[in-house]
Motif scaffolding. Structure first.
Motif, PDB file in Angstrom:
ATOM      1  N   LYS A   1       6.496 -29.856  26.878  1.00 20.97           N
ATOM      2  CA  LYS A   1       5.575 -30.965  26.607  1.00 20.97           C
ATOM      3  C   LYS A   1       4.130 -30.452  26.704  1.00 20.97           C
ATOM      4  O   LYS A   1       3.844 -29.483  27.399  1.00 20.97           O
ATOM      5  CB  LYS A   1       5.782 -32.082  27.637  1.00 20.97           C
ATOM      6  N   ASP A   2       3.216 -31.170  26.056  1.00 22.07           N
ATOM      7  CA  ASP A   2       1.841 -30.673  25.961  1.00 22.07           C
ATOM      8  C   ASP A   2       1.194 -30.430  27.318  1.00 22.07           C
ATOM      9  O   ASP A   2       0.572 -29.389  27.540  1.00 22.07           O
ATOM     10  CB  ASP A   2       0.984 -31.667  25.172  1.00 22.07           C
ATOM     11  N   SER A   3       1.332 -31.397  28.230  1.00 23.12           N
ATOM     12  CA  SER A   3       0.619 -31.238  29.495  1.00 23.12           C
ATOM     13  C   SER A   3       1.247 -30.093  30.305  1.00 23.12           C
ATOM     14  O   SER A   3       0.554 -29.393  31.040  1.00 23.12           O
ATOM     15  CB  SER A   3       0.642 -32.537  30.298  1.00 23.12           C
ATOM     16  N   TRP A   4       2.557 -29.902  30.157  1.00 22.20           N
ATOM     17  CA  TRP A   4       3.222 -28.757  30.777  1.00 22.20           C
ATOM     18  C   TRP A   4       2.645 -27.466  30.205  1.00 22.20           C
ATOM     19  O   TRP A   4       2.374 -26.520  30.930  1.00 22.20           O
ATOM     20  CB  TRP A   4       4.737 -28.847  30.522  1.00 22.20           C
ATOM     21  N   ARG A   5       2.421 -27.448  28.897  1.00 24.15           N
ATOM     22  CA  ARG A   5       1.861 -26.255  28.257  1.00 24.15           C
ATOM     23  C   ARG A   5       0.446 -25.976  28.767  1.00 24.15           C
ATOM     24  O   ARG A   5       0.084 -24.817  29.001  1.00 24.15           O
ATOM     25  CB  ARG A   5       1.880 -26.410  26.729  1.00 24.15           C
ATOM     26  N   HIS A   6      -0.361 -27.019  28.949  1.00 27.98           N
ATOM     27  CA  HIS A   6      -1.708 -26.828  29.514  1.00 27.98           C
ATOM     28  C   HIS A   6      -1.613 -26.192  30.900  1.00 27.98           C
ATOM     29  O   HIS A   6      -2.353 -25.275  31.232  1.00 27.98           O
ATOM     30  CB  HIS A   6      -2.440 -28.166  29.660  1.00 27.98           C
ATOM     31  N   LYS A   7      -0.704 -26.717  31.726  1.00 32.20           N
ATOM     32  CA  LYS A   7      -0.580 -26.220  33.091  1.00 32.20           C
ATOM     33  C   LYS A   7      -0.099 -24.777  33.077  1.00 32.20           C
ATOM     34  O   LYS A   7      -0.620 -23.924  33.808  1.00 32.20           O
ATOM     35  CB  LYS A   7       0.388 -27.129  33.868  1.00 32.20           C
ATOM     36  N   GLN A   8       0.904 -24.495  32.254  1.00 36.43           N
ATOM     37  CA  GLN A   8       1.455 -23.144  32.163  1.00 36.43           C
ATOM     38  C   GLN A   8       0.390 -22.151  31.713  1.00 36.43           C
ATOM     39  O   GLN A   8       0.410 -20.990  32.093  1.00 36.43           O
ATOM     40  CB  GLN A   8       2.621 -23.106  31.168  1.00 36.43           C
ATOM     41  N   ALA A   9      -0.524 -22.622  30.867  1.00 34.02           N
ATOM     42  CA  ALA A   9      -1.563 -21.726  30.348  1.00 34.02           C
ATOM     43  C   ALA A   9      -2.573 -21.350  31.429  1.00 34.02           C
ATOM     44  O   ALA A   9      -3.400 -20.470  31.223  1.00 34.02           O
ATOM     45  CB  ALA A   9      -2.276 -22.369  29.158  1.00 34.02           C
ATOM     46  N   GLY A  10      -2.525 -22.043  32.577  1.00 36.16           N
ATOM     47  CA  GLY A  10      -3.386 -21.642  33.687  1.00 36.16           C
ATOM     48  C   GLY A  10      -4.313 -22.716  34.219  1.00 36.16           C
ATOM     49  O   GLY A  10      -5.073 -22.462  35.145  1.00 36.16           O
ATOM     50  N   ALA A  11      -4.273 -23.913  33.638  1.00 35.98           N
ATOM     51  CA  ALA A  11      -5.137 -24.980  34.157  1.00 35.98           C
ATOM     52  C   ALA A  11      -4.769 -25.280  35.606  1.00 35.98           C
ATOM     53  O   ALA A  11      -3.593 -25.325  35.953  1.00 35.98           O
ATOM     54  CB  ALA A  11      -4.992 -26.236  33.299  1.00 35.98           C
TER      55      ALA A  11
END
Lengths: 169, 169
Positions: A51-61
């Motif tokens: 999911k998008d927010s998971w992807r943001h978090k995984q990217a390092g946010a």
């Protein structure tokens, strides 16, 4: 005024979460805006992989916040220095009360849940406690005893404590 | 200093989330502390039914926060008045940058993602945009054009904008 923070502590299976539900429900019905904090030794369920927010978090946010029509979901890195009091100052400045489950070893006002089936003796030392919520009538303790099954009485006690805490702060 | 807030906007399937990932990853690598906000018309995945923090929220808490060993997860009621700027003031005062995905209709600095395969024309009016990130070289627009596939250049542009925003605020 600082938002009061009150912790429910007790042994596992003492009935903390059940009492939390009753208190949140009863206090919300009285018009209070409540936040809860639960401390867990398990990692919380993350947002679904992909999911998008998971992807943001995984990217390092450090934090990813997903805002939907009625609810928002935030996943953040944990800063170990953030105890319930500091989390409350940062996140819940405009709430009426923060109820905490767990964090037994962090200083602050606490009610211990003591259910006879689970344990006959306190987990916390009594000088930390503002009350004990228990189904045992014959305890000899230096703190107020509350009937674990009388949610109304526990809520009244919390509201009185809250108004004293409000004056003291 | 107020935390700068920058929105990525664009049509669905323009590649916003993919660019978000690259920007978050690149900016985090440069030592920035990033928060992301994503606006969705779907309700976010809640914590699993029956879990303690879910029970707190169901009982009526406005916010339920579950703190694990490394991550914390917060579920809150949405206050419709909380746009990205206000959410940032409340939640992300100590971050270096907040990157927003969506919220196209809320005022504030934006980069539009314009991918030729998806659309040849802008979704936002150009006076809202600080730049357009696109794979088209021959656009005639009044805003800076950034190469959608050159993440380093986009990050440099954002950092320059951020330092100007920091001076101006």
């Amino acid at each position: 005024m600082t938002t009061p923070v009150l912790s429910l502590v007790g042994y596992s299976n003492s009935g903390k979460t059940t009492l939390m539900e009753k208190l949140v429900s009863g206090l919300t019905a009285k018009g209070l805006r409540i936040a809860t904090i639960k401390h867990s030794h398990h990692q919380p369920e993350m947002d679904r992989p992909g999911k998008d927010s998971w992807r943001h978090k995984q990217a390092g946010a450090s934090t990813s916040l997903l805002v939907g029509p009625e609810k928002m979901l935030m996943v953040s890195d944990v800063d170990e220095s953030l105890n319930p009091q500091l989390l409350t100052e940062r996140l819940f400045a405009d709430y009426d009360l923060v109820l905490v489950e767990g964090y037994a070893s962090v200083p602050g006002p606490k009610i211990e849940v003591l259910r006879s089936e689970r344990s006959q003796t306190l987990r916390c030392t009594s000088d930390e406690l503002i009350a004990v919520a228990t189904d045992m009538a014959d305890l000899d303790l230096a703190v107020p005893l509350l009937d674990l099954n009388d949610t109304t009485a526990i809520i009244d006690f919390i509201l009185q404590w809250k108004s004293r805490a409000g004056e003291g702060i």
